[in-house]
Enzyme design. Sequence first.
Site, PDB file in Angstrom:
ATOM      1  N   PHE A  13       0.803  -1.233   0.053  1.00 21.94           N
ATOM      2  CA  PHE A  13       0.063   0.174   0.217  1.00 21.94           C
ATOM      3  C   PHE A  13       0.879   1.322   0.114  1.00 21.94           C
ATOM      4  CE2 PHE A  13      -2.944  -2.852   1.806  1.00 21.94           C
ATOM      5  CZ  PHE A  13      -4.212  -2.388   1.411  1.00 21.94           C
ATOM      6  N   ASP A  14       0.414   2.176  -0.838  1.00 20.52           N
ATOM      7  CA  ASP A  14       0.883   3.637  -0.490  1.00 20.52           C
ATOM      8  C   ASP A  14      -0.040   4.060   0.461  1.00 20.52           C
ATOM      9  OD1 ASP A  14       1.341   6.318  -0.987  1.00 20.52           O
ATOM     10  OD2 ASP A  14      -0.650   6.550  -1.375  1.00 20.52           O
ATOM     11  N   CYS A  15       0.447   4.871   1.548  1.00 20.11           N
ATOM     12  CA  CYS A  15      -0.344   5.273   2.654  1.00 20.11           C
ATOM     13  C   CYS A  15      -0.989   6.802   2.381  1.00 20.11           C
ATOM     14  CB  CYS A  15       0.496   5.560   3.996  1.00 20.11           C
ATOM     15  SG  CYS A  15      -0.442   5.820   5.471  1.00 20.11           S
ATOM     16  N   THR A  18      -4.099   7.211  -0.250  1.00 22.92           N
ATOM     17  CA  THR A  18      -4.926   5.965  -0.248  1.00 22.92           C
ATOM     18  C   THR A  18      -5.537   5.717   0.796  1.00 22.92           C
ATOM     19  OG1 THR A  18      -3.252   5.319  -2.088  1.00 22.92           O
ATOM     20  CG2 THR A  18      -4.565   3.664  -1.359  1.00 22.92           C
TER      21      THR A  18
END
Length: 249
Positions: A13-15, A18
């Site tokens: 994941f990008d944080c 997102t």
Amino acid sequence: MSLTLTDYDALSFDCYGTLIDWEAGIAAVIGPWARRHAPDLTDEQVLVAYSENEAAVLRETPRILYPDALREAFRRTGETLGFPVTDTEAEELGTSVPNWPAFDDSVEALTVLKRHYRLIILSNVNRDGFADSNQRLEVEFDDILTAEDIGSYKPNPANFEALNSRVEELGMTGRLLHVAQSLFHDHVPAQQFGLPGVWINRRHDRPGWGATPDPRAEITPDAEYPSLMAFAEAVEAAFSGRALRSQER
């Protein structure tokens, strides 16, 4: 959709953008600043100006800690717009990450996804900054890779090289999906590494790119959802269907 969601064991994941609403967090500081100088400026206009400056700072100084990058990007945005940024104002943005809110669906969606996948963070932030945000997300990630760990910021290929190395160590090569909002920071470099991607198109109902620069490349993610919860629901349905098919055999 071209992906079979049950074929994967892990999600990276990008944080920010997102899982955490970085546009709301940044705009809460630089929007009021801008309107003190030009009352007609919208948050969107200020975010667009900010986006290119932050990208330049991260590209030019890859080992800078993210709070310092926020301060410098704010100063450069002031130069772009022609308004002064005081040290106090720059400090307000630099220390703002703990205040950035999670998207309304992030906690519930991550709880669902955790039932089916190993969860990995690949984020443009420092360790302390992510630790603050992780408290808002209420899930334990299996692995965390930050820009501070790697020594560069996405879209630098080194960040995806680090992710690939970690996935190889875990024995999950070919079993990872990258989940992100930013085409510029995430999906363009991920595709260059042959990493399939799920686009969480948080801005599906708004034109333009906001705090994320134009990707400047033709890019078609492998799947697109308007929210993280929509993706989580698709995952739940896919795994439920697989279980049902197994029972019928």
